[in-house]
Enzyme design. Sequence first.
Site, short mmCIF file in Angstrom:
data_model
loop_
_atom_site.label_atom_id
_atom_site.label_comp_id
_atom_site.label_asym_id
_atom_site.label_seq_id
_atom_site.Cartn_x
_atom_site.Cartn_y
_atom_site.Cartn_z
N ARG A 106 41.85 49.94 68.46
CA ARG A 106 40.89 48.90 67.66
C ARG A 106 40.43 47.57 68.79
O ARG A 106 41.72 47.44 69.15
CB ARG A 106 41.18 47.92 66.43
CG ARG A 106 40.55 47.14 65.41
CD ARG A 106 40.99 46.02 64.66
NE ARG A 106 42.29 46.22 64.94
CZ ARG A 106 43.31 45.19 63.42
NH1 ARG A 106 42.47 45.13 62.39
NH2 ARG A 106 44.06 45.16 63.83
N GLY A 184 34.97 47.74 72.24
CA GLY A 184 33.32 48.63 71.43
C GLY A 184 32.09 48.56 71.87
O GLY A 184 31.23 49.44 71.46
N ILE A 242 39.51 52.81 76.15
CA ILE A 242 39.27 52.04 77.13
C ILE A 242 39.99 51.20 77.33
O ILE A 242 40.52 50.57 76.29
CB ILE A 242 37.21 51.53 76.62
CG1 ILE A 242 36.21 51.87 76.37
CG2 ILE A 242 36.80 50.77 77.38
CD1 ILE A 242 36.22 53.64 77.68
N ASN A 475 26.51 50.72 67.43
CA ASN A 475 27.08 49.98 66.71
C ASN A 475 27.08 49.38 65.27
O ASN A 475 28.09 48.54 65.19
CB ASN A 475 27.08 49.11 68.64
CG ASN A 475 28.12 48.96 69.20
OD1 ASN A 475 28.75 50.17 69.62
ND2 ASN A 475 27.64 48.27 70.22
N TYR A 476 26.23 49.63 64.72
CA TYR A 476 26.25 49.71 63.29
C TYR A 476 26.12 50.69 62.90
O TYR A 476 25.74 51.00 61.93
CB TYR A 476 24.45 48.91 63.31
CG TYR A 476 23.74 48.43 63.39
CD1 TYR A 476 24.32 46.97 64.54
CD2 TYR A 476 22.56 47.62 63.76
CE1 TYR A 476 23.77 45.60 64.86
CE2 TYR A 476 22.04 46.30 64.47
CZ TYR A 476 22.73 45.62 64.49
OH TYR A 476 22.28 44.55 65.07
#
Length: 538
Positions: A106, A184, A242, A475-476
């Site tokens: 996250r 993200g 990442i 991303n949605y």
Amino acid sequence: MKLSCFIFLLFFVSTSLAAVPPNSIYERFLQCFSNQTCTTPDKLCDVVLPQSSAIFTPTLRAYIRNARFNTSTSPKPLIVIAARSESHVQATVLCTKSLNFQLKTRSGGHDYDGLSYVSSSPFFVLDMSYLRNITVDMADDGGSAWVGAGATLGEVYYNIWQNSKTHGTHGFPAGVCPTVGAGGHISGGGYGNMIRKYGLSVDYVTDAKIVDVKGRVLDRKSMGEDLFWAINGGGGASFGVILAFKIKLVPVPPTVTVFRVEQTLEENALDMVHKWQFVAPKTSPDLFMRLMMQPVTRNTTQTVRASVVALFLGKQSDLMSLLTKEFPELRLKTENCTEMTWIQSAMWWANVDNATVVKPEIMLDRNPDSASFLKRKSDYVETEISKEGLDFLFKKLMEAGKLGLVFNPYGGKMSEVATTKTPFPHRKRLFKVQHSMNWKDAGTEAESSFMEKTRSFYSYMAPFVTKNPRHTYLNYRDLDIGINSHGPNSYREAEVYGRKYFGENFDRLVKVKTAVDPENFFRDEQSIPTLPTKPSLR
């Protein structure tokens, strides 16, 4: 790690954790983490957080951005790892893998369906919010920055503003919500209000650092171009963790202009919305006009309010000349427009009052532990919707009661870039649609009602959007379009949502995934699957 360090840590762990139930998951993870980082457990009490830790719940809740997943019955991780360094991330990957648990990573917690911090399987959460370092170098290729995955977009914009004052004005094409995490957002193919001028965030990523399934820290050169391509729009969570992206900054003019214009159906909103489809995707790339529609009540009568919210990379006089000619239905007036700097426009778009007066430091506010109940869905439109179609949708909007629609125009730079340049395949569309439902009432009854209304409207939208597949924006995040159980039918299940998110690019993503994570350690409900046999990357 040195053998002496290992022996000391093994002794320390075995003696200091005598009170912990033997063979507990936490004990085993902590011992592994201690060994991997060469750090004694007493130095890790604010890093490796079991559910019994006093800071477990505050750390977990801080970046839950959807209240649907912040209830007493929401699945909780057994451990939260609040990483402070690259070595913490490396240890988290290796130790989670050794225990055969699922790992959720996250950055900012804005995954709409909570995939970065919720799972139906036993899982740990790797919280990246402390890995937020931003280093801006204005002497490098016209301006660049290394951005930690845990940095927020607000922090990115603030640091660019701070460091580019004496080098001409610069910015970066990314989202308008300042609390979104960079890791993200960028890895999913982020976009913002300069999309028509500059394209996607990933179009300006020049390097990256990632921890792979073997616990190695890789940059662009060592990971190779296939993996680098995959994490620039294919989502990072399927391939590794990442750590940071290196981004190229873009020039912005010293003066930009913003405006908001609203019309209801009684004020000819239908004509304005219809015309918007022919103007917004085709006008000057310097102009981005977002269109938002939602049901409202005016004088006890239900109607639909259509709002155009815009950024123009230029002066008010040039904007007025442009839209007076191209879009008279908008009825834009000089008093609707405000000239400001680019950083002020970022605050204005973030709904900061008095954006021309407030100091940009407000962009550093992370607003932790703040969330509403929400559901989002998305679509893409490639042919203008008729007035009859729009009228139908407006009636259905009023029936839904609270649902909002957001149209984001493409065109400009977007239409100039090949659809296979990055995993993001939707560049040639006219505009993207976001279905937005928010509510305040807690409980399953309210959630069921609002979710059903959102899904019903989604079905009404079907005739007007792309088909076979019905495309969706990664991303949605939307679990309604498919879930992977990671069983024998994993590839088939993934292909359902994968084609919607990635189109033809899904096949290359699967090939990369199979090569770099053949045992599918980095997985979630909508991750990229592996193929049964490992291909070679050529």
